[in-house]
Each structure stands twice: as C-alpha cells, then as structure tokens.
Design a protein around this motif. Structure first.
Motif, mmCIF file in Angstrom:
data_model
loop_
_atom_site.group_PDB
_atom_site.id
_atom_site.type_symbol
_atom_site.label_atom_id
_atom_site.label_comp_id
_atom_site.label_asym_id
_atom_site.label_seq_id
_atom_site.Cartn_x
_atom_site.Cartn_y
_atom_site.Cartn_z
ATOM 1 N N UNK A 62 -1.304 -10.057 -4.788
ATOM 2 C CA UNK A 62 -0.997 -9.222 -3.621
ATOM 3 C C UNK A 62 0.252 -8.378 -3.863
ATOM 4 N N UNK A 63 1.275 -8.950 -4.477
ATOM 5 C CA UNK A 63 2.514 -8.203 -4.738
ATOM 6 C C UNK A 63 2.259 -6.994 -5.640
ATOM 7 N N UNK A 64 1.444 -7.182 -6.664
ATOM 8 C CA UNK A 64 1.110 -6.056 -7.550
ATOM 9 C C UNK A 64 0.335 -4.975 -6.792
ATOM 10 N N UNK A 65 -0.589 -5.387 -5.951
ATOM 11 C CA UNK A 65 -1.356 -4.423 -5.158
ATOM 12 C C UNK A 65 -0.456 -3.699 -4.169
ATOM 13 N N UNK A 66 0.488 -4.419 -3.582
ATOM 14 C CA UNK A 66 1.435 -3.792 -2.658
ATOM 15 C C UNK A 66 2.313 -2.774 -3.385
ATOM 16 N N UNK A 67 2.771 -3.125 -4.570
ATOM 17 C CA UNK A 67 3.592 -2.198 -5.358
ATOM 18 C C UNK A 67 2.787 -0.953 -5.722
ATOM 19 N N UNK A 68 1.552 -1.154 -6.119
ATOM 20 C CA UNK A 68 0.674 -0.024 -6.452
ATOM 21 C C UNK A 68 0.461 0.872 -5.232
ATOM 22 N N UNK A 69 0.178 0.258 -4.086
ATOM 23 C CA UNK A 69 -0.043 1.035 -2.864
ATOM 24 C C UNK A 69 1.216 1.794 -2.464
ATOM 25 N N UNK A 70 2.359 1.167 -2.572
ATOM 26 C CA UNK A 70 3.619 1.839 -2.233
ATOM 27 C C UNK A 70 3.874 3.008 -3.179
ATOM 28 N N UNK A 71 3.608 2.812 -4.453
ATOM 29 C CA UNK A 71 3.771 3.860 -5.449
ATOM 30 C C UNK A 71 2.850 5.043 -5.149
ATOM 31 N N UNK A 72 1.664 4.742 -4.600
ATOM 32 C CA UNK A 72 0.684 5.786 -4.241
ATOM 33 C C UNK A 72 0.958 6.396 -2.867
ATOM 34 N N UNK A 89 -6.212 -11.879 -1.588
ATOM 35 C CA UNK A 89 -7.236 -11.157 -2.343
ATOM 36 C C UNK A 89 -7.870 -10.025 -1.547
ATOM 37 N N UNK A 90 -8.157 -10.267 -0.265
ATOM 38 C CA UNK A 90 -8.702 -9.176 0.543
ATOM 39 C C UNK A 90 -7.645 -8.107 0.783
ATOM 40 N N UNK A 91 -6.406 -8.522 1.023
ATOM 41 C CA UNK A 91 -5.330 -7.545 1.185
ATOM 42 C C UNK A 91 -5.191 -6.672 -0.052
ATOM 43 N N UNK A 92 -5.239 -7.289 -1.218
ATOM 44 C CA UNK A 92 -5.149 -6.530 -2.476
ATOM 45 C C UNK A 92 -6.330 -5.578 -2.618
ATOM 46 N N UNK A 93 -7.511 -6.042 -2.277
ATOM 47 C CA UNK A 93 -8.704 -5.189 -2.383
ATOM 48 C C UNK A 93 -8.592 -3.979 -1.462
ATOM 49 N N UNK A 94 -8.160 -4.188 -0.232
ATOM 50 C CA UNK A 94 -8.024 -3.069 0.701
ATOM 51 C C UNK A 94 -6.963 -2.071 0.231
ATOM 52 N N UNK A 95 -5.943 -2.564 -0.442
ATOM 53 C CA UNK A 95 -4.878 -1.682 -0.919
ATOM 54 C C UNK A 95 -5.274 -0.891 -2.159
ATOM 55 N N UNK A 96 -6.094 -1.478 -3.011
ATOM 56 C CA UNK A 96 -6.437 -0.822 -4.278
ATOM 57 C C UNK A 96 -7.732 -0.025 -4.166
ATOM 58 N N UNK A 97 -8.819 -0.709 -3.789
ATOM 59 C CA UNK A 97 -10.113 -0.036 -3.679
ATOM 60 C C UNK A 97 -11.086 -0.942 -2.926
ATOM 61 N N UNK A 98 -11.815 -0.349 -1.999
ATOM 62 C CA UNK A 98 -12.817 -1.125 -1.261
ATOM 63 C C UNK A 98 -13.911 -1.672 -2.173
#
Length: 168
Positions: A42-52, A105-114
């Motif tokens: 989740x932290x990696x997905x959050x960082x990616x989403x913030x970067x985007x 895992x769902x939070x990461x999926x929503x942040x990166x790609x459906x």
C-alpha cells in the motif's frame, strides 16, 4: 459471534477445513495479511499515486488503513471470541489479517490501476483462506472482516472515479 448455532456451525466447518492443504501453503496465504507484507504494498502504491498527482486518493487509502485497527481491535475486545487453535485465548473476531490484506491490496489496486482489482481479490481471498485452513481463524472471523472493510474502500474508489472524470 462467540456462541450460538451459527458459531457452532462455523466451528464445525472450520474443523473440517483445517490442515486440508500443506501447512506451508496455508501459512503462505495467511502471511499475506501481515502488516510487514501488506503495508509496504500500500505504501508503494500511495507513493506512486502521490507522484502522479493523486495525493487525495493516496491520503484516503492511507486513512483506510489507519482505520483498520481502530475498527477491528474494539470488536475483538467486545466479542472475545476464542480461536480455533487456542480456545483459552480470546479476540479472534474479526480477523485483523484479513482486514489488513483487503484494505491494503484493494487500496493499492484502486491507486495504481483498476485492472489490478482481480489481483487484490485473489490476494485477499488467499489471506482469508490461508487463515482458515491453517486454523488461525474461524470462517466467520474472515467474512466479518470482509464486510467490515467494504466501507473503508469507499474513499479510494470515489477519489479514483473523480480523478478519471477530471482527466477526460
């Protein structure tokens, strides 16, 4: 939850499922719900989403994870349900590992790609199944966590949809 006909049915079902697969396999599934595994995803997905530029969505996903123990721990204390392998111990309902896996895992999926939603569903199902097959949780513990966490995923979903509308 802790006593009654549904709890007895849950316990019978659990006893018929425990150790039906090799322990290493059920342990692997159960471990997917550990904070040390799910939180970095989740932290990696959050960082990616913030970067985007999706800082609000990342914030909501992180907030969902913060709310997991705030919801799960009081329910564990209130129900004081004993565990399958440790009937003298209490605090198994609902499953914190399942809740952690689902929100991470769902939070990461929503942040990166459906398109990753099926992967999130598979990882969450593997966690819950591993917990049951290993004997760490009753089936109702796992189902309760899934039901409990659906509302926590509402914010990342809404922020994802809002972000996509602004891109069009």
């Amino acid at each position: 939850m802790a006593d009654g006909p549904l709890a007895r049915l849950d316990e019978r079902l659990s006893r018929s499922l425990v150790d039906r697969v090799p322990r290493w396999l059920s342990e692997l599934g159960a471990d997917l719900g550990n904070m040390t595994v799910a939180l970095p995803v989740l932290a990696c997905a959050m960082a990616y989403a913030a970067w985007r530029g999706r800082r609000v969505a990342a914030l909501y996903a992180g907030l969902g994870m913060v709310l997991v123990p705030l919801l799960v721990i009081p329910l564990k204390e209130w129900t004081a349900r004993p565990g399958p392998l440790e009937p003298w111990a209490a605090g198994y309902y609902p499953s914190g590992h399942t809740a952690t896996a689902m929100v991470a895992y769902f939070g990461a999926a929503f942040l990166i790609s459906n398109r990753l939603i099926p992967v999130a569903a598979l990882l969450t199902a593997a966690t819950g199944t591993g917990l049951i097959l290993r004997g760490y949780h009753w089936p109702l513990d796992v189902l309760a966590s899934v039901a409990l966490c659906v509302p926590l995923l509402r914010w990342p979903i809404i922020s994802t949809r809002s972000h996509k509308r602004h891109q069009i």
